[in-house]
Motif scaffolding. Sequence first.
Motif, PDB file in Angstrom:
ATOM      1  N   TYR A  67       0.797  -1.224   0.000  1.00 46.24           N
ATOM      2  CA  TYR A  67       0.000   0.000   0.000  1.00 46.24           C
ATOM      3  C   TYR A  67       0.831   1.276   0.000  1.00 46.24           C
ATOM      4  N   ARG A  68       2.130   1.175  -0.177  1.00 45.69           N
ATOM      5  CA  ARG A  68       2.998   2.354  -0.064  1.00 45.69           C
ATOM      6  C   ARG A  68       2.576   3.519  -0.959  1.00 45.69           C
ATOM      7  N   PRO A  69       2.242   3.301  -2.237  1.00 43.73           N
ATOM      8  CA  PRO A  69       1.834   4.454  -3.057  1.00 43.73           C
ATOM      9  C   PRO A  69       0.571   5.147  -2.518  1.00 43.73           C
ATOM     10  N   ILE A  70      -0.369   4.360  -2.037  1.00 44.60           N
ATOM     11  CA  ILE A  70      -1.607   4.936  -1.481  1.00 44.60           C
ATOM     12  C   ILE A  70      -1.297   5.629  -0.162  1.00 44.60           C
ATOM     13  N   VAL A  71      -0.458   5.019   0.659  1.00 44.70           N
ATOM     14  CA  VAL A  71      -0.060   5.627   1.935  1.00 44.70           C
ATOM     15  C   VAL A  71       0.595   6.978   1.671  1.00 44.70           C
ATOM     16  N   ASP A  72       1.514   7.030   0.724  1.00 46.96           N
ATOM     17  CA  ASP A  72       2.191   8.289   0.408  1.00 46.96           C
ATOM     18  C   ASP A  72       1.195   9.351  -0.055  1.00 46.96           C
ATOM     19  N   MET A  73       0.245   8.940  -0.876  1.00 39.44           N
ATOM     20  CA  MET A  73      -0.786   9.866  -1.360  1.00 39.44           C
ATOM     21  C   MET A  73      -1.627  10.397  -0.201  1.00 39.44           C
ATOM     22  N   LEU A  74      -2.022   9.503   0.692  1.00 46.02           N
ATOM     23  CA  LEU A  74      -2.847   9.914   1.835  1.00 46.02           C
ATOM     24  C   LEU A  74      -2.063  10.791   2.814  1.00 46.02           C
ATOM     25  N   ILE A  75      -0.800  10.475   3.028  1.00 49.33           N
ATOM     26  CA  ILE A  75       0.024  11.312   3.912  1.00 49.33           C
ATOM     27  C   ILE A  75       0.139  12.718   3.330  1.00 49.33           C
ATOM     28  N   ALA A  76       0.407  12.817   2.048  1.00 48.62           N
ATOM     29  CA  ALA A  76       0.520  14.139   1.408  1.00 48.62           C
ATOM     30  C   ALA A  76      -0.786  14.916   1.556  1.00 48.62           C
ATOM     31  N   ALA A  77      -1.908  14.237   1.377  1.00 48.09           N
ATOM     32  CA  ALA A  77      -3.206  14.902   1.539  1.00 48.09           C
ATOM     33  C   ALA A  77      -3.414  15.332   2.992  1.00 48.09           C
TER      34      ALA A  77
END
Length: 127
Positions: A67-77
Motif C-alpha cells: 500500500y505504499r503508493p496509497i499511503v504516500d498519497m494519503l500522507i501528502a493529503a
Amino acid sequence: MIADDDKKRLSADPDGLLTYEYMANHIADLTPEDMEWLAGNMTEVDLSGQFVVSAARYLFATDPTQYRPIVDMLIAAGIDKDRERRYIGDILEAVYGKDYAVRADVLSQSDDNFRRIYKRLFRNDAI
C-alpha cells in the motif's frame, strides 16, 4: 471491484468516515484501482485530514509495501489538510518508527512527506 451503488453512496460521504470504514471492512476484496478510488474520494471529502491520516496509518500497518503508493498519497493529503496539526504528528511514529527524531536528517533527505511533516511540527528545529 466497488459496486456502482457503493461508489455513489461513498461519493456523498460528508467527511471521509464512510470511505474509511468501507476500506477497512472490504480491504481483502479491493483491487489497486479500488484503493486509488477510495483514497481519492477520501481526499476529496475529508476537509480536516483526520480520516486520510487514519487511513494512511491503517494501510501502512496492514501492508507497508503493497500500500505504499496509497499511503504516500494519503500522507501528502493529510499534510495539506491538517492545518491545525492535530493528526499529522501521529504519522511520524506509526510510519517512520519510534526513532524518527534521531533519523530526522536522513529521513528528510529521502522522504518529502517526512520533511514536510517535520518542518510543520518542529519549525524551529533544524533538519
